[in-house]
Design a protein around this motif. Structure first.
Motif, PDB file in Angstrom:
ATOM      1  N   GLU A 209       0.525  -0.762  -0.127  1.00 27.07           N
ATOM      2  CA  GLU A 209       0.145  -0.404   0.007  1.00 27.07           C
ATOM      3  C   GLU A 209       0.571   0.874  -0.309  1.00 27.07           C
ATOM      4  OE1 GLU A 209      -3.694  -1.189   2.597  1.00 27.07           O
ATOM      5  OE2 GLU A 209      -2.113  -0.697   3.298  1.00 27.07           O
ATOM      6  N   VAL A 210       0.023   1.860  -0.880  1.00 25.28           N
ATOM      7  CA  VAL A 210       1.316   3.259  -0.842  1.00 25.28           C
ATOM      8  C   VAL A 210       0.595   4.768  -0.967  1.00 25.28           C
ATOM      9  CG1 VAL A 210       2.648   4.981  -2.731  1.00 25.28           C
ATOM     10  CG2 VAL A 210       2.587   2.555  -2.597  1.00 25.28           C
ATOM     11  N   SER A 211       0.891   5.422  -0.028  1.00 25.69           N
ATOM     12  CA  SER A 211      -0.167   7.063   0.230  1.00 25.69           C
ATOM     13  C   SER A 211       0.226   7.898  -0.735  1.00 25.69           C
ATOM     14  CB  SER A 211      -0.832   6.903   1.242  1.00 25.69           C
ATOM     15  OG  SER A 211      -1.604   6.058   1.401  1.00 25.69           O
ATOM     16  N   LEU A 212      -0.538   8.713  -1.364  1.00 24.51           N
ATOM     17  CA  LEU A 212       0.146   9.718  -1.400  1.00 24.51           C
ATOM     18  C   LEU A 212      -0.808  10.985  -0.282  1.00 24.51           C
ATOM     19  CD1 LEU A 212       0.430  10.318  -5.400  1.00 24.51           C
ATOM     20  CD2 LEU A 212       2.540  10.177  -3.202  1.00 24.51           C
ATOM     21  N   TRP A 213      -0.023  12.172   0.310  1.00 25.37           N
ATOM     22  CA  TRP A 213      -0.692  13.533   0.450  1.00 25.37           C
ATOM     23  C   TRP A 213      -1.569  14.591  -0.141  1.00 25.37           C
ATOM     24  CZ3 TRP A 213      -3.851  11.312   5.209  1.00 25.37           C
ATOM     25  CH2 TRP A 213      -3.095  10.240   5.621  1.00 25.37           C
ATOM     26  N   GLU A 214      -2.515  15.227  -0.261  1.00 21.40           N
ATOM     27  CA  GLU A 214      -3.241  15.988  -1.296  1.00 21.40           C
ATOM     28  C   GLU A 214      -3.994  17.599  -0.637  1.00 21.40           C
ATOM     29  OE1 GLU A 214      -5.088  17.693  -4.763  1.00 21.40           O
ATOM     30  OE2 GLU A 214      -6.315  15.560  -4.106  1.00 21.40           O
ATOM     31  N   VAL A 215      -3.369  18.338  -0.418  1.00 15.69           N
ATOM     32  CA  VAL A 215      -3.607  19.906   0.237  1.00 15.69           C
ATOM     33  C   VAL A 215      -4.223  20.460  -0.584  1.00 15.69           C
ATOM     34  CG1 VAL A 215      -3.071  21.242   1.351  1.00 15.69           C
ATOM     35  CG2 VAL A 215      -2.139  19.753   1.609  1.00 15.69           C
ATOM     36  N   GLU A 216      -5.220  20.903  -0.693  1.00 18.12           N
ATOM     37  CA  GLU A 216      -6.556  21.745  -1.267  1.00 18.12           C
ATOM     38  C   GLU A 216      -6.515  22.540  -0.638  1.00 18.12           C
ATOM     39  OE1 GLU A 216     -10.326  21.219  -2.938  1.00 18.12           O
ATOM     40  OE2 GLU A 216     -10.344  21.900  -4.166  1.00 18.12           O
ATOM     41  N   HIS A 217      -6.403  24.178  -1.088  1.00 16.47           N
ATOM     42  CA  HIS A 217      -6.288  24.988  -0.503  1.00 16.47           C
ATOM     43  C   HIS A 217      -6.537  26.517  -1.434  1.00 16.47           C
ATOM     44  CE1 HIS A 217      -2.086  26.735  -1.217  1.00 16.47           C
ATOM     45  NE2 HIS A 217      -1.562  25.970  -1.210  1.00 16.47           N
ATOM     46  N   THR A 218      -6.800  27.611  -0.954  1.00 15.46           N
ATOM     47  CA  THR A 218      -6.828  28.825  -1.206  1.00 15.46           C
ATOM     48  C   THR A 218      -5.820  30.019  -0.817  1.00 15.46           C
ATOM     49  OG1 THR A 218      -9.174  29.117   0.031  1.00 15.46           O
ATOM     50  CG2 THR A 218      -9.495  28.098  -2.066  1.00 15.46           C
ATOM     51  N   ALA A 219      -4.626  28.776  -0.310  1.00 16.44           N
ATOM     52  CA  ALA A 219      -3.685  30.143   0.368  1.00 16.44           C
ATOM     53  C   ALA A 219      -3.220  30.819  -0.452  1.00 16.44           C
ATOM     54  CB  ALA A 219      -3.799  29.621   1.634  1.00 16.44           C
ATOM     55  N   THR A 220      -3.101  31.239  -1.816  1.00 14.28           N
ATOM     56  CA  THR A 220      -3.030  32.182  -2.455  1.00 14.28           C
ATOM     57  C   THR A 220      -2.942  33.198  -2.937  1.00 14.28           C
ATOM     58  OG1 THR A 220      -4.716  31.500  -3.978  1.00 14.28           O
ATOM     59  CG2 THR A 220      -3.138  30.098  -4.371  1.00 14.28           C
ATOM     60  N   PRO A 221      -2.237  34.025  -3.513  1.00 14.56           N
ATOM     61  CA  PRO A 221      -2.710  35.598  -3.307  1.00 14.56           C
ATOM     62  C   PRO A 221      -3.767  36.463  -4.361  1.00 14.56           C
ATOM     63  CG  PRO A 221      -0.159  34.879  -3.936  1.00 14.56           C
ATOM     64  CD  PRO A 221      -0.816  33.968  -4.388  1.00 14.56           C
ATOM     65  N   ASP A 222      -4.120  36.043  -5.553  1.00 16.89           N
ATOM     66  CA  ASP A 222      -5.527  35.718  -6.197  1.00 16.89           C
ATOM     67  C   ASP A 222      -6.428  35.015  -5.441  1.00 16.89           C
ATOM     68  OD1 ASP A 222      -4.615  33.411  -7.202  1.00 16.89           O
ATOM     69  OD2 ASP A 222      -4.158  33.674  -9.577  1.00 16.89           O
ATOM     70  N   GLY A 223      -6.541  33.663  -4.799  1.00 17.71           N
ATOM     71  CA  GLY A 223      -7.170  33.320  -3.600  1.00 17.71           C
ATOM     72  C   GLY A 223      -8.107  32.208  -4.796  1.00 17.71           C
ATOM     73  N   ARG A 224      -6.680  31.899  -5.904  1.00 21.66           N
ATOM     74  CA  ARG A 224      -7.857  30.746  -6.985  1.00 21.66           C
ATOM     75  C   ARG A 224      -7.372  29.324  -5.398  1.00 21.66           C
ATOM     76  NH1 ARG A 224      -2.885  27.937  -9.051  1.00 21.66           N
ATOM     77  NH2 ARG A 224      -1.012  28.797  -8.775  1.00 21.66           N
ATOM     78  N   HIS A 225      -7.649  27.885  -6.718  1.00 21.16           N
ATOM     79  CA  HIS A 225      -7.185  26.740  -5.308  1.00 21.16           C
ATOM     80  C   HIS A 225      -6.227  26.145  -6.575  1.00 21.16           C
ATOM     81  CE1 HIS A 225     -12.362  27.050  -4.867  1.00 21.16           C
ATOM     82  NE2 HIS A 225     -11.147  25.782  -4.174  1.00 21.16           N
ATOM     83  N   MET A 226      -5.202  25.753  -4.923  1.00 21.29           N
ATOM     84  CA  MET A 226      -4.138  25.126  -5.520  1.00 21.29           C
ATOM     85  C   MET A 226      -4.069  23.783  -5.176  1.00 21.29           C
ATOM     86  SD  MET A 226      -0.670  26.597  -4.268  1.00 21.29           S
ATOM     87  CE  MET A 226       0.864  26.226  -4.669  1.00 21.29           C
ATOM     88  N   CYS A 227      -2.531  22.961  -5.897  1.00 19.25           N
ATOM     89  CA  CYS A 227      -3.068  21.479  -5.232  1.00 19.25           C
ATOM     90  C   CYS A 227      -1.567  21.647  -5.036  1.00 19.25           C
ATOM     91  CB  CYS A 227      -3.355  20.406  -6.556  1.00 19.25           C
ATOM     92  SG  CYS A 227      -2.819  18.782  -5.964  1.00 19.25           S
ATOM     93  N   GLU A 228      -1.554  20.765  -3.658  1.00 20.72           N
ATOM     94  CA  GLU A 228      -0.127  20.232  -3.477  1.00 20.72           C
ATOM     95  C   GLU A 228      -0.284  18.464  -3.049  1.00 20.72           C
ATOM     96  OE1 GLU A 228       2.113  22.823  -0.510  1.00 20.72           O
ATOM     97  OE2 GLU A 228       1.034  24.334  -1.148  1.00 20.72           O
TER      98      GLU A 228
END
Length: 248
Positions: A209-228
């Motif tokens: 089993e392998v897991s990846l952890w995704e952070v989705e947020h709008t803490a960007t200068p223009d408020g757009r959605h960003m994925c890490e």
């Protein structure tokens, strides 16, 4: 360029609690909630996310005691923890709930219970630590998992996202499961600011089993959605804390 994120596909059958809802439920069942400092409650009211875990438990002769740790992530990157004590005053009786701001208060409250407490740090003979409780098994879906992994890695915008080696490994994935951690995205500070944490668990042909952890947020200068995307939960949480601190 950021790829739009389809959160609707990740909604569980019952929506998890928001940080505010979890706090309200905790205070609603605690007999001593009126004793909590107002400034602590005000800080938690602006939390971005929350997490709860069993800290210790003891059962003896019909009496029981459990302690839980409830932690909230704040907009400045710091965290606030409340400690919940759950116990029954008589064998077979209804459980009572109490909540405290630190472990010292928790230990003082525990010392007055009928259960034995002659060793420090809850190291009792029948102690059941969280680490001894097996985590729930993933419920995998055999649904084009390799393509899901490819799309997840493609939309990651953080420079330190998993690279070609991880992409090659997950290209063999036979099934996957997506779960949301911390409940629903918290909102605080600037209008529309949100964070969400997801675990993408993949099942490989050899049973690993392998897991990846995704952070989705709008803490960007223009408020757009960003994925890490990160390879560990700790890395993902640290990223959330950094982003929240910058927006405080």
């Amino acid at each position: 360029m950021s790829v739009p994120y389809e959160t609707a596909a990740y909604e569980p059958a019952e929506s998890p609690e928001s940080p505010e809802e979890h706090l309200a439920r905790l205070l609603g069942r605690a007999l001593n909630s009126f004793e909590l400092p107002d400034d602590v409650i005000r800080r938690i009211d602006c939390a971005l996310a929350h997490d709860s875990s069993l800290h210790s438990a003891h059962h003896s002769a019909g009496l029981h005691r459990e302690t839980y740790r409830h932690t909230w992530l704040l907009t400045d990157g710091s965290a606030v923890t409340l400690w919940e004590l759950v116990h029954n005053p008589a064998p077979g009786g209804d459980a009572q709930h109490e909540v405290y701001v630190d472990e010292e208060e928790l230990h003082t409250a525990t010392a007055r219970l009928a259960l034995p407490s002659d060793t420090p740090d809850f190291e009792l003979p029948v102690l059941m630590q969280l680490s001894a409780i097996p985590e729930p098994r993933h419920v995998y879906l055999p649904d084009d998992s390799a393509d899901h992994a490819r799309r997840l890695l493609r939309r990651a915008e953080n420079p330190d996202h998993p690279g070609a080696a991880m992409a090659a490994l997950l290209a063999t994935a036979s099934a996957h499961e997506i779960t949301q951690a911390f409940g629903r995205p918290g909102r605080a500070g600037r209008a529309g600011l949100s964070f969400a944490l997801y675990e993408h668990a993949f099942l490989l042909p050899d049973g690993r089993e392998v897991s990846l952890w995704e952070v989705e947020h709008t803490a960007t200068p223009d408020g757009r959605h960003m994925c890490e995307v990160y390879t560990t939960e700790d890395e993902a949480r640290h990223a959330m804390e950094r982003r929240a601190a910058r927006q405080a």
